[in-house]
Motif scaffolding. Structure first.
Motif, short mmCIF file in Angstrom:
data_model
loop_
_atom_site.label_atom_id
_atom_site.label_comp_id
_atom_site.label_asym_id
_atom_site.label_seq_id
_atom_site.Cartn_x
_atom_site.Cartn_y
_atom_site.Cartn_z
N MET A 1 0.71 -1.19 0.02
CA MET A 1 -0.13 -0.03 -0.13
C MET A 1 0.83 1.27 -0.03
SD MET A 1 -3.09 1.50 0.21
CE MET A 1 -3.78 -0.36 0.25
N LYS A 3 1.69 5.06 0.51
CA LYS A 3 1.50 6.28 1.48
C LYS A 3 1.25 7.51 0.52
CE LYS A 3 0.98 3.93 5.09
NZ LYS A 3 -0.26 3.75 5.96
N ARG A 22 -9.91 -5.73 -4.58
CA ARG A 22 -8.92 -4.64 -4.26
C ARG A 22 -9.60 -3.48 -3.62
NH1 ARG A 22 -7.30 -0.58 -8.95
NH2 ARG A 22 -5.60 0.32 -7.89
N GLU A 25 -9.60 -4.42 0.13
CA GLU A 25 -8.40 -4.39 0.68
C GLU A 25 -7.81 -2.73 0.82
OE1 GLU A 25 -6.32 -6.63 1.87
OE2 GLU A 25 -7.96 -8.10 1.42
N THR A 26 -8.16 -1.82 -0.16
CA THR A 26 -7.59 -0.53 -0.12
C THR A 26 -8.14 -0.05 1.15
OG1 THR A 26 -7.62 -0.23 -2.63
CG2 THR A 26 -7.70 1.59 -1.11
N LYS A 28 -9.35 -1.34 3.76
CA LYS A 28 -8.81 -1.81 4.99
C LYS A 28 -7.37 -1.22 5.45
CE LYS A 28 -10.80 -6.51 4.73
NZ LYS A 28 -10.73 -7.84 4.43
N GLN A 29 -6.78 -0.86 4.44
CA GLN A 29 -5.24 -0.44 4.35
C GLN A 29 -5.00 0.91 4.63
OE1 GLN A 29 -2.71 -2.60 1.72
NE2 GLN A 29 -3.84 -4.75 2.14
N VAL A 30 -5.78 1.77 4.01
CA VAL A 30 -5.49 3.14 4.26
C VAL A 30 -5.59 3.65 5.56
CG1 VAL A 30 -6.60 3.62 1.96
CG2 VAL A 30 -7.94 3.73 3.75
N ASP A 31 -5.27 4.98 5.88
CA ASP A 31 -4.97 5.61 7.27
C ASP A 31 -6.51 6.01 7.56
OD1 ASP A 31 -2.12 5.47 7.80
OD2 ASP A 31 -2.09 6.58 6.10
N ILE A 50 -14.55 -4.02 8.59
CA ILE A 50 -13.42 -3.08 7.97
C ILE A 50 -13.34 -2.04 9.23
CG2 ILE A 50 -12.42 -1.28 6.54
CD1 ILE A 50 -13.51 -3.05 4.31
N THR A 52 -11.15 0.72 9.43
CA THR A 52 -10.58 2.03 9.25
C THR A 52 -11.28 3.10 9.76
OG1 THR A 52 -9.69 0.87 7.45
CG2 THR A 52 -9.47 3.06 7.31
N SER A 78 -2.33 7.88 3.81
CA SER A 78 -3.28 7.59 2.41
C SER A 78 -4.79 7.73 3.19
CB SER A 78 -2.98 6.24 1.83
OG SER A 78 -2.98 5.25 3.03
#
Length: 140
Positions: A1, A3, A22, A25-26, A28-31, A50, A52, A78
């Motif tokens: 991912m 930043k 996708r 996953e995005t 889940k992984q962003v800030d 999720i 986030t 991100s």
């Protein structure tokens, strides 16, 4: 991912299952996730587990929050930008953020949802009639 990237994430229109891996996953992984309406986005996030952080980013606050969002991206964090349904920016908040980020040399990454929208268009009677007409023309 990566930043410091703004991810423009398409969300389901109607069926909560119509979202790409996708996109999930995005999210889940962003800030954090900047949502047009947190009341619409929260059930989607809950459905997929999720956690986030979610922040409101809508037509009534996007200009006030613009500089803050740009500073967050400049600091290397991100952000996923989502609308109530579909792809943000077609008729949703976020255009000023994307425009300013691009002008500053920042990265904007589109994240598509499923191909269901294409499937629905290509299975419609209007599409089939168009294809039939094209074949008739090609046959002559």
């Amino acid at each position: 991912m990566s930043k410091g990237v703004l991810y423009v994430v398409a969300t389901p229109i109607g069926n909560i299952e119509d979202i790409s891996q996708r996109a999930l996953e995005t999210l889940k992984q962003v800030d954090f996730i900047a949502a047009e309406d947190t009341r619409h986005t929260r059930p989607l996030l809950k459905h997929y587990g999720i956690n986030t952080p979610l922040r409101a980013f809508h037509q009534y606050n996007e200009h006030a929050k613009l500089e803050m969002m740009l500073q967050i991206l400049d600091a290397g964090q991100s952000i996923a930008l989502v609308s109530d349904a579909g792809t943000p920016l077609i008729s949703d908040p976020g255009f000023p953020l994307v425009r300013e980020l691009i002008q500053r040399g920042g990265r904007v990454v589109p994240v598509q949802s499923t191909d269901r929208h294409r499937e629905s268009v290509t299975s419609s009677p209007a599409w089939r009639v168009h294809c039939i007409d094209e074949r008739r023309v090609a046959a002559y």
